[in-house]
Design a protein around this motif. Structure first.
Motif, PDB file in Angstrom:
ATOM      1  N   GLU A 313       0.811  -1.202   0.000  1.00 58.32           N
ATOM      2  CA  GLU A 313       0.000   0.000   0.000  1.00 58.32           C
ATOM      3  C   GLU A 313       0.848   1.256   0.000  1.00 58.32           C
ATOM      4  O   GLU A 313       0.385   2.323  -0.349  1.00 58.32           O
ATOM      5  CB  GLU A 313      -0.920   0.011   1.235  1.00 58.32           C
ATOM      6  CG  GLU A 313      -1.907  -1.131   1.256  1.00 58.32           C
ATOM      7  CD  GLU A 313      -2.866  -1.081   0.072  1.00 58.32           C
ATOM      8  OE1 GLU A 313      -3.156   0.013  -0.416  1.00 58.32           O
ATOM      9  OE2 GLU A 313      -3.303  -2.164  -0.371  1.00 58.32           O
ATOM     10  N   ARG A 337      -0.666   3.419   8.806  1.00 59.91           N
ATOM     11  CA  ARG A 337      -1.994   3.872   9.192  1.00 59.91           C
ATOM     12  C   ARG A 337      -3.021   2.766   9.114  1.00 59.91           C
ATOM     13  O   ARG A 337      -4.048   2.818   9.738  1.00 59.91           O
ATOM     14  CB  ARG A 337      -2.424   5.005   8.254  1.00 59.91           C
ATOM     15  CG  ARG A 337      -1.753   6.275   8.558  1.00 59.91           C
ATOM     16  CD  ARG A 337      -1.791   7.164   7.348  1.00 59.91           C
ATOM     17  NE  ARG A 337      -0.973   6.643   6.265  1.00 59.91           N
ATOM     18  CZ  ARG A 337      -1.010   7.106   5.048  1.00 59.91           C
ATOM     19  NH1 ARG A 337      -1.845   8.056   4.734  1.00 59.91           N
ATOM     20  NH2 ARG A 337      -0.230   6.620   4.119  1.00 59.91           N
ATOM     21  N   ARG A 338      -2.720   1.809   8.319  1.00 54.71           N
ATOM     22  CA  ARG A 338      -3.752   0.810   8.056  1.00 54.71           C
ATOM     23  C   ARG A 338      -3.407  -0.432   8.853  1.00 54.71           C
ATOM     24  O   ARG A 338      -2.834  -1.373   8.375  1.00 54.71           O
ATOM     25  CB  ARG A 338      -3.808   0.553   6.572  1.00 54.71           C
ATOM     26  CG  ARG A 338      -3.954   1.875   5.854  1.00 54.71           C
ATOM     27  CD  ARG A 338      -3.751   1.726   4.408  1.00 54.71           C
ATOM     28  NE  ARG A 338      -4.764   0.840   3.864  1.00 54.71           N
ATOM     29  CZ  ARG A 338      -4.807   0.529   2.582  1.00 54.71           C
ATOM     30  NH1 ARG A 338      -3.894   1.000   1.769  1.00 54.71           N
ATOM     31  NH2 ARG A 338      -5.730  -0.273   2.138  1.00 54.71           N
ATOM     32  N   ARG A 340      -4.922  -2.794  10.160  1.00 58.10           N
ATOM     33  CA  ARG A 340      -5.434  -4.144   9.977  1.00 58.10           C
ATOM     34  C   ARG A 340      -4.663  -4.868   8.874  1.00 58.10           C
ATOM     35  O   ARG A 340      -4.771  -6.055   8.706  1.00 58.10           O
ATOM     36  CB  ARG A 340      -6.917  -4.121   9.652  1.00 58.10           C
ATOM     37  CG  ARG A 340      -7.222  -3.495   8.328  1.00 58.10           C
ATOM     38  CD  ARG A 340      -8.708  -3.288   8.161  1.00 58.10           C
ATOM     39  NE  ARG A 340      -8.944  -2.650   6.877  1.00 58.10           N
ATOM     40  CZ  ARG A 340      -9.142  -3.340   5.758  1.00 58.10           C
ATOM     41  NH1 ARG A 340      -9.133  -4.646   5.780  1.00 58.10           N
ATOM     42  NH2 ARG A 340      -9.354  -2.708   4.638  1.00 58.10           N
TER      43      ARG A 340
ATOM     44  N   LEU B 655      -7.840   8.408   5.968  1.00 52.68           N
ATOM     45  CA  LEU B 655      -7.845   6.944   5.997  1.00 52.68           C
ATOM     46  C   LEU B 655      -9.049   6.415   5.255  1.00 52.68           C
ATOM     47  O   LEU B 655      -8.948   5.546   4.404  1.00 52.68           O
ATOM     48  CB  LEU B 655      -7.884   6.440   7.443  1.00 52.68           C
ATOM     49  CG  LEU B 655      -6.569   6.564   8.186  1.00 52.68           C
ATOM     50  CD1 LEU B 655      -6.744   6.073   9.615  1.00 52.68           C
ATOM     51  CD2 LEU B 655      -5.485   5.777   7.491  1.00 52.68           C
ATOM     52  N   LEU B 658      -8.568   6.634   1.735  1.00 51.05           N
ATOM     53  CA  LEU B 658      -7.624   5.646   1.232  1.00 51.05           C
ATOM     54  C   LEU B 658      -8.279   4.282   1.064  1.00 51.05           C
ATOM     55  O   LEU B 658      -8.001   3.564   0.132  1.00 51.05           O
ATOM     56  CB  LEU B 658      -6.432   5.525   2.180  1.00 51.05           C
ATOM     57  CG  LEU B 658      -5.431   6.657   2.062  1.00 51.05           C
ATOM     58  CD1 LEU B 658      -4.328   6.472   3.076  1.00 51.05           C
ATOM     59  CD2 LEU B 658      -4.876   6.723   0.664  1.00 51.05           C
ATOM     60  N   PHE B 659      -9.122   3.991   1.991  1.00 51.86           N
ATOM     61  CA  PHE B 659      -9.777   2.691   1.908  1.00 51.86           C
ATOM     62  C   PHE B 659     -10.694   2.618   0.697  1.00 51.86           C
ATOM     63  O   PHE B 659     -10.895   1.580   0.117  1.00 51.86           O
ATOM     64  CB  PHE B 659     -10.566   2.399   3.190  1.00 51.86           C
ATOM     65  CG  PHE B 659      -9.692   1.919   4.295  1.00 51.86           C
ATOM     66  CD1 PHE B 659      -8.901   0.789   4.095  1.00 51.86           C
ATOM     67  CD2 PHE B 659      -9.615   2.574   5.500  1.00 51.86           C
ATOM     68  CE1 PHE B 659      -8.074   0.339   5.102  1.00 51.86           C
ATOM     69  CE2 PHE B 659      -8.791   2.135   6.504  1.00 51.86           C
ATOM     70  CZ  PHE B 659      -8.014   1.017   6.307  1.00 51.86           C
ATOM     71  N   LYS B 662      -7.721   2.730  -4.073  1.00 51.51           N
ATOM     72  CA  LYS B 662      -6.276   2.828  -4.132  1.00 51.51           C
ATOM     73  C   LYS B 662      -5.940   3.470  -5.462  1.00 51.51           C
ATOM     74  O   LYS B 662      -6.258   2.947  -6.532  1.00 51.51           O
ATOM     75  CB  LYS B 662      -5.653   1.434  -4.060  1.00 51.51           C
ATOM     76  CG  LYS B 662      -4.151   1.513  -3.925  1.00 51.51           C
ATOM     77  CD  LYS B 662      -3.489   0.197  -4.128  1.00 51.51           C
ATOM     78  CE  LYS B 662      -1.982   0.400  -4.132  1.00 51.51           C
ATOM     79  NZ  LYS B 662      -1.298  -0.824  -4.500  1.00 51.51           N
TER      80      LYS B 662
END
Lengths: 414, 771
Positions: A313, A337-338, A340, B655, B658-659, B662
């Motif tokens: 990522e 940041r991610r 998970r 965030l 971003l999720f 991409k």
């Protein structure tokens, strides 16, 4: 992307830049990694590949006082490692020891053996003696090179030699595994080679934007560099005018490069374009290459890029081969940041790439097919190399050497 | 008649048989005895005729009437036989009588012949004796006459010798050298025998005369004005005089070689003349024939000289062959030199034509030299060199066009210099190639026999030449771009690289197909190299080379450009201590520099690359909705940003974003303006993000970054294609900065706005001032 999907992930809580193979641990495939968080409490993770090989297990979790910019495991003691850290305003470097009974303690504390206090500037990295038990250490900051002598029982460290690097800021370096008196250091505009006995520069390759350097552990005088613009370059340091081979592959900066500890020519590179590339550098020197292309110009050289792992990522800063199982590597993405998702990824040199060479000058057709065999016991993706050779007699020297090169990749994992 | 004939024949035959049997020495042999049992009525003629038996048979078989008839027949027959017998006896007797008469007459006539014969013998004897007498009496006189005759001959010879000098003198006067030589050689044996004694004076005198003759003959031999026959005769005479002819031959050969050198000069004159004349093309037609004619004349002369020499010294083929070959080699040497200059194929054709006529002339004279083959070989070399040279000139031209532009650009005089360079080099590539092809066409179309023979070779060379030319061109491009020497990247002008990229594309897409077409039209065939190699010109391979080269150059351009910005950013970030940054007062000037760089890139790109399909117009509408959605969102968040909670919420939005998606940041670059600019911007922003990540900021530092990025947002959005990605990257920078910040409190939007407005006002002001 096969490597990513078959790879195993492990999540760090925060962003991280550095990962190191624990070379002294001969029983397990383990890695050490440290987080880089300005505000939160940083951690050092000891990660181990489970015996089944299916998952990465956190073997130890230790808090570290500051954000970690560099981490290196001691080559002879699996419990010892060094870190370079930053408090935000200043830098420091220290050598740590993992407490012996860490499994039983609730919140084990790292034991600081000593700190390398002589630095003033921004410390870049710490290098351990490349192989075997030795008390020498090198640390590099922007302006200076230090050679340290570590006295383990006394838990003390002394500066043996110190030398200023001159005008250009140093950014990192690598210790020559073939000649323990030689060191390659990268700076803004060049790669410098130092003789550690005299602390003098012996050689210089004019090359700007070099980010990382690694020695070829199997072949003396060969280094690989990672660069901003053209991916990675392979150099013969005796011929410093031009690289032996250029492998442009990353679309943005190439951050790190690592040569495989066992298999010559197998190179990993990672970049800020969120990919890790696996290369098979041609073992031939440039002269041989050109002569070969002269003989056989229409046939293309096989693509040196074996695989591109792009399932990340964010930028991948950390990269390490496992020295115990040299077909395993760990890559560390900055993606903090991610939470998970996993920033530590184990990749396998899973070669499902089928290469085919058409007739190398003798009209012999051959195809190499790489198939992934799956062993039920370990559930490992093990690369099995099938060399299917159609044709007659293989007389070409180069050709046989290529077959040889691929045959080294053949593992039969029980 | 026939009925009559048969019995008549039968009858006669029987008669004859009977007669012959009668005269036969052994009657039993002719008539073998028949046994009695075989007796029949027919057996009457056989020898074993038994009358009793016959009678019995007859009586038994025949009737009385038959018997009577038979009796009459037989009686008649017997009568006939008796008359015949009588006739025969009479005839024999007659013959015997006449023979006896003849013998009697012969006997009487032979008497008296003996005496006549004796008389004849006597007479012959007397004739013999008389003739002997005459012979002896004449013998003496005859001896005398013969002696006198010999003396006379000798005297005449002596006379001739004494007269010889005078006669020779006369001959010299009348130039009858042949006679003189004949006389002299006739006298030679005498001089040899008696020259030292009696004829000393004579010999000296005639030798003097002969010396004069020799001299004259030599003169004659060497004088070009004399006819060939005369010279040949002179040579033959000299040879007869035992003059050392070999040295003469050597001398003459030398002379021929001398004239060869003269010929050489002539060729150079021609080439220089044609070079001169090629500049003013009107004069060319007028001035060309003169030297060529002169040359032809001199070659003709030379051929004649060789012909003469050949006549004079018939056994000198080897030298002449050598000579002729030398001539051809020298001619081609000159031509080779000539070809090294830049000449059109017309000039080459002209020169080759001249040489070919020369060769034909010479070939007529010296067959043994196999001059045609020799010439063919040499011509092949020359034409090959010519083809190679033409291509190298073309390469040079193109490189000139590129580098000239390079220099001009350095001066910065012309603004559109890149475009000019591109157009110029495009034109050079296409027009140059076409010209070259046309030029070679001329070579092929000319019906000069020499070239017709090497036509296939020429085709192969041209095809191979193009192949090599394009490979070479690619190498040259790489050299120009300085890829091989990475340290000199900074010196290489980015514009040049961009021109190269577009030029490579042009070559791949336009020039190669055109050239392929042209080659297919007029340069098909060839195949001297053998079919297994295929045609020498492989457009597919060239296209591939240039396609990859084009992409490479484009990436290189982007790299170079990004590198500059990267240096800018590096300075910006490494020099400063961001932890001790002061409060932001205005947008930092690196933004100006960055935008300036972008503007420069835009300028260059606009000149060279085509405008892309404005795809982002479509995404614009999409993008505007997203950005209009996200912008107020962020500002809303920023309004409440004083609190820690708000700060974390800011991160959370990012965030969340971003999720959602991409964003593919690094897409493939295309050959158009927007794509390239977008790529550069993307790479720069990514670099910016990476630089930010390496620093630690205090609150002010973070705010400064926030301000700069906010300012960049608008102008960047205007320039690029892929707004979503740019927005994403800009946000990423801010996120990175906030992550690396010890105290990430963003600026209040009003302050942000105010500072940006101030900056905009300032730039406007500057613009108006500068305008």
């Amino acid at each position: 992307m096969q490597g990513g999907s078959s790879g195993i992930g492990y999540g760090l809580k925060y962003q991280a830049r550095c990962i190191s193979d624990v070379r002294a641990d001969t029983d397990h495939t383990s890695f050490l990694t440290g987080t880089l968080s300005l505000k939160e409490e940083n951690e050092v993770h000891l990660i181990r590949l489970s015996s089944g090989g299916t998952e990465l297990v956190c073997e130890g979790l230790f808090s570290h006082p500051n954000e970690i910019w560099d981490l290196a495991s001691c080559p002879f003691d699996q419990r010892i490692f060094s870190t370079v850290y930053s408090t935000g305003e200043s830098y420091g470097a220290a050598i740590w020891q993992i407490p012996e009974l860490y499994g039983e303690l609730n919140s084990p504390q790292l034991e600081k053996i000593t700190s390398l206090g002589a630095h003033v500037g921004k410390i870049k990295c710490i290098l351990w003696w490349p192989c075997g038990r030795h008390d020498k250490l090198i640390s590099i900051d922007e302006e200076n090179l230090f050679l340290w002598s570590l006295d383990m029982p006394k838990k003390a460290i002394q500066v043996q030699l110190q030398e200023s690097a001159g005008l250009h800021n140093l950014s990192g370096g690598a210790w020559d595994p073939h000649d323990v008196n030689a060191l390659a250091a990268t700076s803004e505009s060049s790669i410098q080679f130092w003789d550690l006995r005299t602390m003098m520069k012996t050689n210089l390759i004019e090359r700007s934007h070099v980010r990382n350097v690694d020695y070829n552990p199997k072949k003396p005088h060969v280094i690989v560099t990672a660069e901003d613009e053209s991916g990675i370059c392979i150099w013969d340091i005796r011929k410093s005018k031009a690289p032996v081979q250029e492998l442009p592959g990353h679309t943005h900066w190439t951050w790190a490069v690592r040569c495989n500890p066992e298999h010559e020519g197998l190179i990993l590179s990672s970049g800020t374009d969120s990919t890790v590339n696996l290369w098979l550098a041609s073992p031939f020197s440039r002269d041989e290459l050109t002569s070969e292309t002269l003989v056989d110009s229409p046939t293309r050289q096989p693509d040196p890029l074996l695989n591109s792992y792009s399932d990340y990522e964010d930028s991948v800063y950390g990269l390490a081969w496992s020295s115990r199982e040299p077909w395993i590597f760990a890559s560390l993405s900055y993606d903090g940041r991610r939470q998970r998702l996993d920033n530590v990824k184990l990749g396998y040199v899973s070669l499902e790439i089928a290469l085919s060479w058409h007739s190398i000058s003798i009209g012999c057709r051959s195809a190499f097919a790489f198939a992934e065999g799956r062993s039920d016991k370990s559930r490992f993706w093990v690369p099995v190399v099938l060399a299917i050779i159609h044709g007659h007699v293989i007389t070409n020297k180069d050709f046989t050497s290529k077959i040889w090169r691929f045959s080294v990749l053949t593992y039969v994992h029980e | 008649m026939e009925v009559d004939d048969v019995p008549l024949d039968d009858k006669a035959k029987r008669m004859r048989d009977l007669l012959s049997s009668f005269y036969a020495p052994d009657p039993s042999a002719s008539a073998p005895s028949f046994p009695a049992t075989h007796a029949s009525l027919d057996a009457i003629n056989s020898a074993s005729f038994d009358p009793d038996q016959y009678m019995n048979l007859l009586v038994q078989k025949s009737s009385l009437e038959g018997l009577l008839q038979r009796h009459v027949e037989m009686a008649a027959e017997i009568k006939n036989l008796d008359t015949d017998l009588q006739m025969l006896v009479y005839e024999n007797y007659n013959k015997f009588i006449s023979a006896t008469d003849t013998i009697k007459r012969m006997k009487s006539k032979i008497v008296g012949m003996e005496t006549n014969m004796e008389q004849l013998l006597d007479k012959i004897m007397s004739v013999q004796s008389r003739s002997d007498h005459v012979n002896t009496s004449l013998f003496e006189k005859r001896e005398h006459v013969e002696k006198l005759h010999r003396t006379c001959n000798l005297l005449r010879k002596v006379q001739f010798i004494y007269d010889l000098p005078a006669r020779l003198g006369k001959c010299i006067k009348s130039e009858a050298y042949a006679d003189a030589v004949r006389f002299y050689t006739g006298a030679m044996p005498i001089f040899k025998a008696y020259g030292d004694s009696s004829f000393q004076d004579c010999k000296r005198a005639s030798e003097e005369a002969i010396a004069i003759i020799t001299k004259n003959l030599q003169g004659k031999l060497f004088s070009d004005s004399e006819s060939i026959q005369a010279r040949a005769e002179a040579a033959v005479l000299l040879k007869q005089l035992d003059f050392p002819v070999d040295s003469l031959r050597a001398k003459l050969l030398e002379k021929l070689e001398q004239s060869l050198v003269d010929l050489q000069l002539n060729v150079e004159d021609i080439s220089s003349a044609s070079v001169d004349s090629s500049d003013p093309s009107e004069q060319r037609n007028a001035s060309m024939p003169i030297p060529s004619n002169a040359h032809e004349a001199s070659v003709r002369e030379f051929a004649e000289a060789i012909c003469a020499y050949r006549v004079i010294f018939p056994d000198s083929d080897e030298q002449l062959t050598q000579l002729a070959r030398d001539l051809v080699s020298k001619l081609f040497e000159t031509t080779e030199q000539y070809v090294k200059n830049r000449i059109s194929s017309a000039d080459l054709l002209h020169v080759l034509g001249i040489i070919w006529t020369d060769v034909l002339l010479m070939d007529g004279v010296v067959h043994e030299a196999v001059l045609r083959d020799h010439c063919l070989e040499a011509a092949r070399m020359v034409v090959k060199q010519y083809v190679a040279n033409t291509f190298s000139h073309l390469l040079h031209d193109i490189s000139d066009a590129l580098t000239k532009a390079h220099i001009e650009q350095k001066d910065g005089v012309e603004k559109d210099s890149l475009q000019v360079a591109l157009e110029a080099s495009k034109k050079r590539v296409l027009q140059g190639s076409m010209d070259v092809l046309l030029d070679f066409r001329q070579l092929l179309d000319d019906n000069l026999e020499l070239l017709a023979k090497i036509k296939d070779w020429i085709i192969d060379w041209v095809q191979g030449g193009f192949q090599d030319f394009f490979r070479e061109l690619d190498n040259h491009f790489i050299l120009l771009s300085g890829r091989n020497n990475s340290s000199s990247h900074d010196q290489v002008l980015a514009g040049l690289v961009l021109v190269l990229a577009q030029l490579s594309l042009f070559i791949e897409q336009t020039a190669i197909p055109r050239i392929t077409e042209e080659i297919a039209a007029s340069f098909s065939g060839g195949g001297i190299r053998g079919s297994e190699y295929g045609p020498a010109f492989v457009p597919g391979e060239i296209c591939r080379i240039f396609r990859s080269a084009g992409e490479k150059f484009l990436h290189l351009y982007i790299n170079i450009r990004t590198q500059r910005v990267s240096v800018l950013l590096k300075k910006r970030f490494t020099v400063l201590n961001w932890v001790k940054h002061k409060e932001p007062r205005e947008v930092h000037m690196f933004v100006d520099l960055f935008l300036h760089e972008l503007e420069a890139i835009g300028n260059e790109v606009k000149q060279i690359l085509p405008q892309g399909v404005r795809r982002h117009r479509r995404t614009d509408s999409n993008g505007s909705t997203t950005s209009s959605r996200s912008n107020p969102l962020r500002e809303e968040k920023l309004n409440r940003s004083n609190t820690q909670r708000a700060r974390s919420q800011l991160l959370e939005t990012h965030l969340a974003k971003l999720f959602k998606q991409k964003v593919e940041i690094f897409t493939k670059v295309e050959f158009n303006q927007e794509s390239v600019v977008t790529m550069v911007v993307k790479l720069c922003l990514k670099s910016l993000q990476e630089f930010v990540r390496l620093q630690t900021f205090n609150r002010s530092g973070f705010q400064q970054i926030q301000l700069d990025i906010q300012f960049l947002r608008t102008p960047l959005r205007e320039t690029v294609e892929d707004e979503a990605a740019i927005d994403f990257l800009l946000d990423e920078v801010i996120v990175a900065a906030s992550e690396r910040c010890l105290d990430p409190i963003p600026l209040e939007p009003p302050i942000l706005d105010k500072l940006i407005q101030a900056k905009l006002a300032k730039t406007n002001e500057q613009n108006t001032i500068s305008q």
